[in-house]
Design an enzyme around this catalytic site. Structure first.
Site, mmCIF file in Angstrom:
data_model
loop_
_atom_site.group_PDB
_atom_site.id
_atom_site.type_symbol
_atom_site.label_atom_id
_atom_site.label_comp_id
_atom_site.label_asym_id
_atom_site.label_seq_id
_atom_site.Cartn_x
_atom_site.Cartn_y
_atom_site.Cartn_z
ATOM 1 N N GLU A 57 -9.749 0.383 6.266
ATOM 2 C CA GLU A 57 -8.363 0.607 5.659
ATOM 3 C C GLU A 57 -8.293 -0.471 4.794
ATOM 4 O OE1 GLU A 57 -5.749 2.400 5.927
ATOM 5 O OE2 GLU A 57 -5.870 3.788 7.680
ATOM 6 N N HIS A 70 -10.870 9.601 3.067
ATOM 7 C CA HIS A 70 -10.139 10.278 3.824
ATOM 8 C C HIS A 70 -9.740 11.685 3.203
ATOM 9 C CE1 HIS A 70 -6.625 10.060 7.107
ATOM 10 N NE2 HIS A 70 -7.522 10.961 7.340
ATOM 11 N N ASP A 108 -5.722 9.481 0.368
ATOM 12 C CA ASP A 108 -6.328 8.100 0.452
ATOM 13 C C ASP A 108 -7.849 8.258 0.416
ATOM 14 O OD1 ASP A 108 -5.738 8.916 3.033
ATOM 15 O OD2 ASP A 108 -6.442 6.796 3.771
HETATM 16 ZN ZN LIG Z 1 -6.590 7.421 5.779
#
Ligand SMILES: [Zn+2]
Length: 272
Positions: free
Chosen positions: A102, A173, A183
């Site tokens: 992330e 993703h 994203d």
């Molecule tokens: Zn994601």
């Protein structure tokens, strides 16, 4: 940096900050992909707090801040809950086969008068906005830019992970859950990131010399993929190999299949 006992280390003795998340389960087997995300959050700290909260039912292996700082939440041999419903190259449920990173980033922005504003109401300076249409569709809109230090740090870690776990590719993703997820989005330089991390050269294009089966694994015992066989003359990039078998990225849609990746026998590939 290095990897030891499935933890990211600054050196032989010292690990990067570790904030264990309860949102994990099971072993990753086999490791195949690196999945990139943005947090859509207000700060790395707030995202780490959320991803270590049982109520989130979500996590990632690493969170990388805008200053390039890396925090680990889940050991690399265990499943983090970052992908959700997802599919890629004949795999379903990518949490079982991937490592998730992330990146602290506010994600998609909206226009308020003359300004770009995050979902949580913060104004983003024009210099930190990338205006683009998402590859999966939607309007031309502002996206929060990633920082140089953050992308540099992500690439450094990604190179280590690809080498250590012999990963097949880096995906977004938004590749493995299109329509549901946006994203890391158009502000993330996926092509150059992949090229750097996978050691891919731009000129490594091959073509098939016959109608060629494309499979879920390196051998004829593995199932053929939807889209198989690739027509004679299909252009591919080789991402990885195992013996004579090559893991390829098909450059154009074939037989109605977009974003096709899989294993082919190298004997039937020639430089394009
Ligand atoms: Zn994601």
């Amino acid at each position: 940096m290095k990897i030891k006992n499935h933890r990211l280390m600054i050196n032989d003795q010292e690990a990067v900050p570790y904030r264990p998340s309860p949102n994990k389960g099971g072993h990753i087997d086999p490791h195949e992909y690196l999945v990139m995300h943005f947090t859509a959050g207000a700060s790395a700290e707030s995202s780490i707090n959320w991803l270590t909260n049982p109520a989130a039912r979500a996590s990632a292996h690493l969170v990388i801040g805008r200053d390039g700082g890396v925090t680990q939440l889940v050991p690399f041999d265990q499943r983090a809950w970052h992908a959700g419903r997802s599919e890629w190259a004949n795999r379903v449920g990518l949490n079982s086969y991937s490592i998730g990173i992330e990146l602290d980033n506010a994600g998609q922005l909206h226009r308020q008068g003359a300004r770009w504003v995050t979902a949580f109401g913060r104004v983003i300076a024009d210099d930190d906005v990338v205006i683009a249409r998402h590859k999966n569709g939607g309007p031309e809109i502002g996206w929060h830019a990633f920082t140089e230090r953050q992308l540099e740090s992500a690439a450094e870690v990604a190179v280590l992970l690809v080498e250590k776990y012999r990963l097949l590719d880096v995906v977004g993703h938004d590749d493995i859950a299109p329509g549901r997820k946006t994203d890391p989005g158009p502000a993330f330089p996926m092509r150059s990131f992949q090229a750097r991390v996978m050691g891919r050269r731009g000129d490594e294009v091959y073509r098939t010399t016959t109608a060629l089966n494309i499979r879920s694994g390196p051998g004829t015992e593995h199932a053929t993929l939807p889209g198989s066989p690739l027509p004679d003359g299909t252009q591919v990039i080789v991402l990885n190999s195992q013996g004579l078998w090559q893991f390829v990225d098909v450059l154009s849609p074939v037989n109605g299949e977009m974003d096709l990746q899989g294993w082919v026998h190298g004997r039937y590939l020639a430089p394009a």
